[in-house]
Design an enzyme around this catalytic site. Structure first.
Site, PDB file in Angstrom:
ATOM      1  N   ASP A   1       0.824  -1.208   0.000  1.00 62.06           N
ATOM      2  CA  ASP A   1       0.000   0.000   0.000  1.00 62.06           C
ATOM      3  C   ASP A   1       0.863   1.265   0.000  1.00 62.06           C
ATOM      4  O   ASP A   1       1.990   1.264   0.507  1.00 62.06           O
ATOM      5  CB  ASP A   1      -0.917  -0.013   1.241  1.00 62.06           C
TER       6      ASP A   1
ATOM      7  N   ASN B   1     -11.183  -2.231  -5.325  1.00 64.63           N
ATOM      8  CA  ASN B   1     -10.442  -1.289  -6.172  1.00 64.63           C
ATOM      9  C   ASN B   1     -11.173  -0.948  -7.478  1.00 64.63           C
ATOM     10  O   ASN B   1     -10.783  -0.008  -8.181  1.00 64.63           O
ATOM     11  CB  ASN B   1      -9.016  -1.787  -6.466  1.00 64.63           C
TER      12      ASN B   1
END
Ligand code: IPE
Ligand code: IPE
Ligand code: MG
Length: 243
Positions: A20, A68
């Site tokens: 991330d 996502n």
């Protein structure tokens, strides 16, 4: 203070990573988010090599979550493009190095070309045994559990399975991670202290390490530090401490 070193006899077999911070890494440099993702792929390759060197057997990296799809269309297609590129340009290197590649996640919403590339890469490398790289792509922990439940429900409906025969082992074998041991260690970069719907069932007893570094800055040294951190933990599994 004495510097701690990795205990080579207690290397986690399976490390899962939430890569991330690509976007914030790029933003901090005044660059478009995609530049962060591109650098992120390079780092993922380096860390795959490092993990194999360290003696880790399975590495599961998360490249695209079921959530996502909520991102802007340009970013989604950019991330799809990066997967395509990796499955084409890096496949030979993986194969020659004995890497077995698995892609964990739903096939839903992935286009035909993506599915073909995934199937080809998985099939080509299926007999490799030196290292296992799992790319979690279009992966969500809840989706994984739901599809396992559906598979088992169908077997019950067909009369091939009794409801009482459903146990933890059978459930685990119905997940996308079938045949892969549960991760001992999870690393999330970029200082976000959450799981974001990653491998939920499989992480029941995983040790977690959260670090501040954005993924594009992650190094082998960070991986070693996380392993040292893991090795200090007292993994009790509900029992009384043995220490
Ligand atoms: C992680 O980086 C990679 C993917 C989710 C594909 P992000 O894109 O989430 O980066 P940040 O969290 O916005 O910085
Ligand atoms: C998790 O990161 C997904 C991947 C790393 C592929 P996100 O950046 O999407 O997670 P949230 O939105 O911060 O929870
Ligand atoms: Mg993020």
């Amino acid at each position: 203070m004495e510097e701690k070193v990795v205990d080579k006899n207690a290397i986690p077999r399976h490390v899962a990573i939430i890569m991330d911070g690509n976007g914030r890494w790029a933003k901090a440099r005044g660059m478009p988010r995609m530049m962060g993702h591109r650098k992120g792929v390079e780092v993922a390759k380096e860390i795959t090599r490092a993990a194999a060197d360290i003696g880790i057997e399975y590495l599961t990296i998360w490249a695209f979550s079921t959530e996502n799809w909520r991102r802007p269309p340009e970013e989604i297609s950019g991330l799809m493009g990066l997967l395509h590129h990796t499955l084409k340009a890096d496949l030979t290197e993986f194969h020659e190095n004995g890497v077995r590649l698995r892609v964990l996640g739903s096939r839903k919403n992935l286009d035909q070309k993506t599915l073909e590339l995934i199937d080809h890469a998985v099939k080509l490398t299926q007999n490799n045994t030196r290292f296992n790289l799992n790319i979690a792509f279009n992966y969500g922990g809840r989706d994984d559990i739901i599809q396992a439940a559906r598979t088992l429900a169908k077997k019950v409906q067909e009369g091939a399975l009794q409801p009482d025969e459903i146990n933890e082992d059978l459930f685990s074998e119905s997940l996308y991670t079938c045949g892969i041991p549960d991760p001992e260690l999870l690393i999330r970069t970029s200082n976000e202290l959450r799981i974001s719907n990653y491998i939920l069932w499989q992480m029941a007893y995983t040790e977690m390490v959260f670090i501040e570094t954005y993924w594009p800055d992650f190094t082998k040294d960070d991986l070693l530090k996380a392993i040292i951190d893991y090795q200090q933990r007292d993994r009790r599994f509900g029992k009384v401490s043995s220490k």
